[in-house]
Design a protein around this motif. Sequence first.
Motif, PDB file in Angstrom:
ATOM      1  N   ASP A  11       0.855  -1.186   0.000  1.00 12.79           N
ATOM      2  CA  ASP A  11       0.000   0.000   0.000  1.00 12.79           C
ATOM      3  C   ASP A  11       0.890   1.234   0.000  1.00 12.79           C
ATOM      4  OD1 ASP A  11      -2.101   1.656  -0.052  1.00 12.79           O
ATOM      5  OD2 ASP A  11      -2.989   1.049   1.844  1.00 12.79           O
ATOM      6  N   SER A  17      -3.283   4.343   5.313  1.00 13.76           N
ATOM      7  CA  SER A  17      -4.468   3.485   5.311  1.00 13.76           C
ATOM      8  C   SER A  17      -4.252   2.139   5.991  1.00 13.76           C
ATOM      9  CB  SER A  17      -4.936   3.245   3.870  1.00 13.76           C
ATOM     10  OG  SER A  17      -3.980   2.469   3.178  1.00 13.76           O
ATOM     11  N   SER A 254     -15.719  -0.508   1.533  1.00 13.93           N
ATOM     12  CA  SER A 254     -15.741   0.745   2.278  1.00 13.93           C
ATOM     13  C   SER A 254     -16.799   1.669   1.682  1.00 13.93           C
ATOM     14  CB  SER A 254     -14.366   1.422   2.222  1.00 13.93           C
ATOM     15  OG  SER A 254     -14.043   1.757   0.886  1.00 13.93           O
ATOM     16  N   THR A 258     -13.287   2.717  -2.368  1.00 18.89           N
ATOM     17  CA  THR A 258     -11.919   2.483  -2.846  1.00 18.89           C
ATOM     18  C   THR A 258     -11.277   1.244  -2.251  1.00 18.89           C
ATOM     19  OG1 THR A 258     -10.942   3.851  -1.093  1.00 18.89           O
ATOM     20  CG2 THR A 258     -11.562   4.956  -3.168  1.00 18.89           C
ATOM     21  N   ARG A 259     -11.857   0.693  -1.206  1.00 15.83           N
ATOM     22  CA  ARG A 259     -11.272  -0.470  -0.539  1.00 15.83           C
ATOM     23  C   ARG A 259     -12.302  -1.594  -0.415  1.00 15.83           C
ATOM     24  NH1 ARG A 259      -7.791   2.499  -1.459  1.00 15.83           N
ATOM     25  NH2 ARG A 259      -6.035   3.175  -0.146  1.00 15.83           N
ATOM     26  N   LEU A 271      -7.231  -6.661   2.984  1.00 17.43           N
ATOM     27  CA  LEU A 271      -7.758  -5.415   2.441  1.00 17.43           C
ATOM     28  C   LEU A 271      -7.197  -5.223   1.046  1.00 17.43           C
ATOM     29  CD1 LEU A 271      -7.088  -4.493   5.822  1.00 17.43           C
ATOM     30  CD2 LEU A 271      -9.024  -3.186   4.958  1.00 17.43           C
ATOM     31  N   TRP A 272      -8.047  -4.760   0.135  1.00 14.14           N
ATOM     32  CA  TRP A 272      -7.704  -4.689  -1.284  1.00 14.14           C
ATOM     33  C   TRP A 272      -8.043  -3.316  -1.848  1.00 14.14           C
ATOM     34  CZ3 TRP A 272      -6.137  -9.641  -2.974  1.00 14.14           C
ATOM     35  CH2 TRP A 272      -6.523 -10.709  -2.151  1.00 14.14           C
ATOM     36  N   PHE A 273      -7.321  -2.939  -2.895  1.00 18.51           N
ATOM     37  CA  PHE A 273      -7.730  -1.785  -3.699  1.00 18.51           C
ATOM     38  C   PHE A 273      -8.871  -2.257  -4.586  1.00 18.51           C
ATOM     39  CE2 PHE A 273      -3.287  -0.788  -2.701  1.00 18.51           C
ATOM     40  CZ  PHE A 273      -3.446   0.473  -2.160  1.00 18.51           C
ATOM     41  N   ALA A 280      -3.753  -4.729  -0.368  1.00 15.90           N
ATOM     42  CA  ALA A 280      -3.163  -3.608   0.348  1.00 15.90           C
ATOM     43  C   ALA A 280      -2.616  -4.010   1.706  1.00 15.90           C
ATOM     44  CB  ALA A 280      -4.200  -2.497   0.534  1.00 15.90           C
ATOM     45  N   GLU A 305      -9.597   9.646  -0.230  1.00 17.84           N
ATOM     46  CA  GLU A 305      -8.535   8.734   0.174  1.00 17.84           C
ATOM     47  C   GLU A 305      -8.077   9.016   1.606  1.00 17.84           C
ATOM     48  OE1 GLU A 305      -6.983   6.097  -1.290  1.00 17.84           O
ATOM     49  OE2 GLU A 305      -8.533   6.194  -2.813  1.00 17.84           O
ATOM     50  N   LEU A 310     -12.322   5.978   4.924  1.00 20.80           N
ATOM     51  CA  LEU A 310     -12.437   4.550   4.660  1.00 20.80           C
ATOM     52  C   LEU A 310     -13.396   3.866   5.624  1.00 20.80           C
ATOM     53  CD1 LEU A 310      -8.681   3.692   4.011  1.00 20.80           C
ATOM     54  CD2 LEU A 310     -10.492   3.968   2.317  1.00 20.80           C
TER      55      LEU A 310
END
Length: 805
Positions: A11, A17, A254, A258-259, A271-273, A280, A305, A310
């Motif tokens: 990340d 984040s 989220s 974005t997540r 956790l991912w983009f 991430a 962001e 988030l």
Amino acid sequence: ADAHGAARVRDRRDAMSEYKLRADCKGHEDDVRGVAVCAADVFATCSRDKTVRVWREVIGGVGFFACSTVCVGHESFVTALAFAPNASSVVSGGRDRTLVAWDPASGDVRATMRGHALDVTAVCVLGDGRVVSGSMDKSIKIFDPSKSFECVETFENAHNSSVLALIALPDAFGGGFLSGSADATIRAWKNAGAGDGAVFGRHADTVRGLSLNATLNLVLSASHDTTARAWTPAGDVAATYRGHSALVYAVASSACGTRVVTGSEDDTARLWFAASGDCAQVVPHPGCVWSVAYLPPPPGGGGAEGKDSLGDVVTCCADGSVRVWSASPDRVDADAAKSLDDFLEQRREERAARSLADAQSKLKLEPPSALVAPGDRDGATKVVKEEGGAIAAYSWSSAGATWERLGEVTGVGEGAGKKTYAGQEYDYVFDVDFKDGAPPLKLPFNDGDNPYAAAEQFLETSGLPMEYREQVVNFIVQNVGSANVAQGANVDPFTGAGAYVPGGAPTGAFGAGGGAYGGSHDPFTGGGAYVPSAPTAAPAAPAAPTFKYLPMRTPVAFETAKYEGILRKLSEFGAEEGAAGEVAAACNGGDPPGASSIAALTTYLESWPVDKLFPLLDLCRMAALRGDAAGVTREVASAMAAACARSVAEAPRLPANLLTAGRLFCNAFRHEIARDAFVLRASEILDGLAAAASPDAKTPARLALATAILNVSTRVHASSDAVAECAPRAVSVGAELLLSCPAEEDDARFRTLVALAQIASDGGAECKSLAKDLGLGDVAEALRVSGGSERVRDAAGDLKLAMSR
């Protein structure tokens, strides 16, 4: 892992984040299976402890959440949960086949919804307040709160297997809802008209979780194929989230979109983009992560962001804890984070020590002189302790008539520890001599990794063709042991093909009513080893793992009785002494009873109240063994089955009825006429007998229930419609019994394991899928490794094997 219990993977674009532990919420007494967000500072959870709990942020506390409400009312595990904003209710569903709408403030029951034939496994709430439920009975039901929560719509056979996930759709998707199933499909339900239930998307395996990314207008799905996916409204895959090494149970987005967060059987949340599918962060847990959710961000939480935009993450774990994770440093509980991190590190070291000891014990080390004799087949392997102490693997090459050194086996010798390769530590780093004169290639592997992923990465890194994948997988599993690879990872998640699993068991006897079955093989001399020097030669097929106790075809019975006590109690309840005595004499080897005695027996079965049935059921139990010699005709058998069902379904539900009804059901399988009558009512009777699976039930009643399920399993192969109908219920009840049965009740655990293995083996895809959905793979593996007695461990191995085929 860092000092806050979170392992960093990638990340670099957003250093703020990283999620760290905010709160460790304790209160549940068993696995936490679901979460529903009610507000930014309120969420509800459900558990196998039969409760729903509501958690609220403590005002003035540093990130602390406290349990404000405990909702008690379900009779078994609670596995599905949703929030109904229109009514400010929490709706739960569970193994007791009911849905309950709760007041989250008081814990009071607002409504109870019934109608499903098996466990309720999914629930969602539509925009107009209607409640949608999915079940292991393959149906979907809709309940309308404006009509006193009456069931207003049922989609029978909505899927070809259990319905395990539901999500309400916004207008952008055309409204309605989506369902996910063990049949690996996602289906769309827009209305009750033609075209409903059209396939929206497919995974390679069971679809376990569904969620929405409302900001990006995407549907998210989690699957047993170890991936999560993002789908467009048209059903196209927008992103795939790969990285978990075991089943993925849950997915959530989220609020900013974005997540994405996922929860898995590999004991992590990730956790991912959302858009790219890049991982991430990996967040380790002490156990399986059953469910996940994002809390809405606090008011005024920054830009798209920003760390507060988030929202915090909630994870539900098999260790009974609910954890809240935050990307905001001022909400992190450093003490709780360090405590969790220390625990995880201690457990990792303990596992590494056990894995090392296990690997050492499993390796069949041979002296160098073993290489003098030729191999018995091409690809045969030996593990040799060489002069100087090195341990190396050798493979026999028929073409060269020689033993070829595959490489040194590291990580399992005396004093061995972690090995460093490419800047990372591994439990094993194998040297693979692929080409004469060239340096050996390194094959790294960690305990708990997916062997398929390790093999593919090795081949890709080494520039070798993927045709070698199965050979590499077999080599890994053979040399590290099946217990040291990821749970469920011995099956290729993409093709369903199975890797070679070393194992086997000596022949043994089943015990009462059973026969001897089984076989064994030496996993270290079997074929299928990795032979890179002969790429064109197909590896020899390894010996297939074999069952120890299957097939089991002989019903087990309860064959002794105290007739004096039975007759005395029957007389006390008003039975005609002559009639009861004649039947008892026939059961004990005497002449068949007269027609009048049989008529009286039938009358008692049909007319006596349930609180007087138990001695009558006990007498019928012995009559069922003798069949027509004790006057058991089809009419009598039908009356017996009806009384048996009534005795465990109607109040008062007496422990004596539970025991005698269970034993009668078991004995009925010894005689064809009685068996046919009882099989027709098997689901109904098993529903009543399921009370014996409760922790406060008596040991004899649990043994009777275990035997009842076992006897049902002996008939699953016969392809009877009646047996096929009750087999899923037998799996469900058996799973509940296995989880509640104390370790000291060896007989009950053993019989239940054999029964579940038999049904998984003979009952077809539906029963096998149901067993997987109930988590029996994990239970079987735990009992196989440390199940107490040898026969329980072997029977657990049978169940594991039956579910993998």
